[in-house]
Design a protein around this motif. Structure first.
Motif: not given
Length: 551
Positions: A420-436
């Motif tokens: 994931g990525v947390i932006d400057g406003d503190g919002r979390l965006t998911l971009v993928g997963r390591r778990k298969d």
């Protein structure tokens, strides 16, 4: 030592738990005591609206106390694990509350899990009793569990619900004490264990995650409370099983913590769901995106009275923007996509509208960080692994020190395997997963589990299961098989069925290959297989009987 102390370790430091209680994040009472508080305040308030009608808080408490007295007479008490496999109805709620009332640990798991999963859960949890039905769509649940008793040394009783007698099992009426007054509750530590949440399976065996009373009522309670802005109590229609991890926000949270009402039906059906909404007037509809798509595609939705709904809350898999937009337009209410798992992470964008992120972490629920491979927090806007710790954090993985070692840090953070990525406003965006893992309509399917069975087929030399995209379910499983035989999808699924695996995990596409492709490191190239599965997968997608995990 308090009377609920058990062999289970809490990986959250005790002083940190106490600081959350001091901050008001925890009610610091056990689940049954919280429920009793609502009974005393408004005994006639509706608690459960199921297929049989409406039961009040006082009536549900009467049933709960009779069940609790029966459990006590069976010698079930502090720290004992009681497995529960029941459909969504008032009895399931009463059993959950009764197990909590005697200080035992509930292990709910949905109907439809096959022999392999049921035996594994009961054996690894050391469950002393299981409550299940005599029959589920022709499958003899109680009898099959009884047949496995030889591999379950801790199991003392299989308690069966249903009209038919099952040899070696205890009928539910024998568990019910004649009078609710026969039960007297003892003191229960709110930081003690209350419930085991079962993952859908990202490993060969489902993970079992142990939660305390406070983690359920506090962390998860705060999450649910944040999704309601109306003056009246929540009335939550759970389309998913109460026995699922998502369903843990049902009895422990909606009833015991928030004093709301549950709308329940034993199975999901789009038309019946729309009729039930009009009849029972829920404020919230809780399910997985696949269910919402099926509701939106039903012609009956155009004539349904949905005016009571304030929000549709979706978990289990990612909510896509198109489904969110369609739902807002048709339903006329907020659409909320939950990011969360049984492992102890939860975040959502609230009632304000879907913006592509999963919202800002709420410290009353759980703190979330994004870290690099060394465990250091990455800079704002950078990608890393999502880790979580907070009031909803579980105690531990049940009887799984290897999982505790690999997925929990020494100071209690849980590694999610998600990127994931947390932006400057503190919002979390998911971009993928390591778990298969393949997520089909909200059900996590472990490729490793399916592969471990398929490889035993005499005609299969090698196998890898991968996901293929699907417009309805999000993903489906394709079995990529190295073989010289002319296998069909029916051959593959028949082999899985013979092993005891439930049909919901069966592959729905088949790719036959002379050999599996390997990457530079000598491992199977799953990305190449996914691309080939989409373009070359043979056999039509098999129709599945029901939405996974909801019948």
């Amino acid at each position: 030592m308090n009377p609920t102390a058990t062999r289970h370790t809490d990986h959250i430091p005790a002083d940190l738990r106490r600081s959350w209680a001091a901050a008001g994040y925890y009610p610091d009472r056990d689940l049954y005591s919280l429920f009793r508080g609502h009974v005393e305040r408004d005994p006639g308030a509706p608690a459960v609206l199921d297929a049989e009608g409406t039961v009040s808080y006082a009536e549900l408490d009467e049933l709960t106390r009779r069940l609790a007295a029966g459990l006590t007479q069976f010698g079930i008490g502090f720290g004992d694990v009681v497995a529960v496999q029941l459909p969504n109805d008032r009895l399931a709620c009463a059993v959950d509350l009764a197990v909590a009332a005697v200080g035992a640990i509930a292990l709910p798991f949905p109907l439809g899990r096959g022999d392999r999963d049921a035996e594994s859960l009961l054996r690894r949890s050391e469950a002393v009793a299981v409550l299940t039905v005599a029959d589920h769509h022709g499958y003899p649940c109680a009898a099959r569990i009884r047949e496995h008793s030889g591999t379950l040394p801790a199991l003392r009783a299989v308690i069966v619900v249903g009209d038919e007698q099952v040899q070696g099992c205890v009928p539910i009426h024998a568990l019910l004490a004649p009078q609710a007054s026969e039960f007297v509750q003892k003191a229960i530590d709110p930081d003690g264990p209350a419930r085991i949440l079962v993952t859908s399976g990202s490993e060969a065996e489902p993970k079992m995650v142990l939660y305390s009373h406070n983690a359920l009522s506090g962390g998860r309670g705060a999450m649910m409370a944040g999704l309601h802005d109306g003056p009246d109590a929540m009335r939550n229609f759970f389309l998913v099983p109460l026995a699922s991890a998502f369903g843990s926000s049902g009895t422990p949270v909606t009833l015991a913590t928030l004093g709301g009402a549950l709308v329940l039906r034993p199975a999901f059906d789009p038309v019946a769901t729309l009729e039930a909404i009009a009849l029972t007037r829920p404020t919230h509809l809780l399910g997985v995106p696949t269910m919402l798509r099926m509701l939106l595609d039903s012609p009956a939705i155009h004539d349904a009275d949905l005016s009571s709904l304030r929000a549709v809350v979706l978990g289990g898999s990612a909510l896509d923007p198109d489904t969110a937009r369609r739902a807002r337009e048709v339903l006329g209410c907020a659409v909320v996509g939950l990011y969360g798992s049984a492992d102890g992470v939860s975040c959502n964008g609230g009632l304000g509208g879907y913006d592509g992120s999963v919202g800002r972490p709420d410290p009353a629920v759980v703190d979330i960080r994004v870290i690099d491979s060394d465990g250091a927090t990455v800079p704002t806007g950078s990608t890393g692994e999502v880790v979580a710790r907070g009031p909803m954090s579980p105690m531990c993985y049940v009887n799984s020190p290897d999982l505790d070692a690999s997925l929990r840090t020494p100071d209690g953070w849980t590694r999610t395997g998600d990127l994931g990525v947390i932006d400057g406003d503190g919002r979390l965006t998911l971009v993928g997963r390591r778990k298969d893992v393949v997520i089909r309509g909200g059900l996590n399917i472990s490729p490793a589990e399916v592969e471990s069975v398929l490889i035993t087929h005499p005609a299969i030399r090698d196998v890898a299961c991968v996901s293929v995209p699907d417009p309805l379910y999000g993903e489906r499983v394709c079995a990529c098989v190295a073989t010289a035989a002319d296998l069909t999808l029916a051959d593959v699924t028949a082999h899985l069925a013979a092993s005891g695996m439930e049909p919901r995990k069966f592959p729905e596409r088949l790719l036959l290959l002379p050999a599996l492709p390997l990457g530079a490191a000598g491992k199977v190239d799953r990305q190449a297989l996914r691309e080939r599965a989409v373009n070359e997968g043979t056999d039509p997608v098999l129709p599945q009987q029901r939405i996974p995990g909801n019948d």
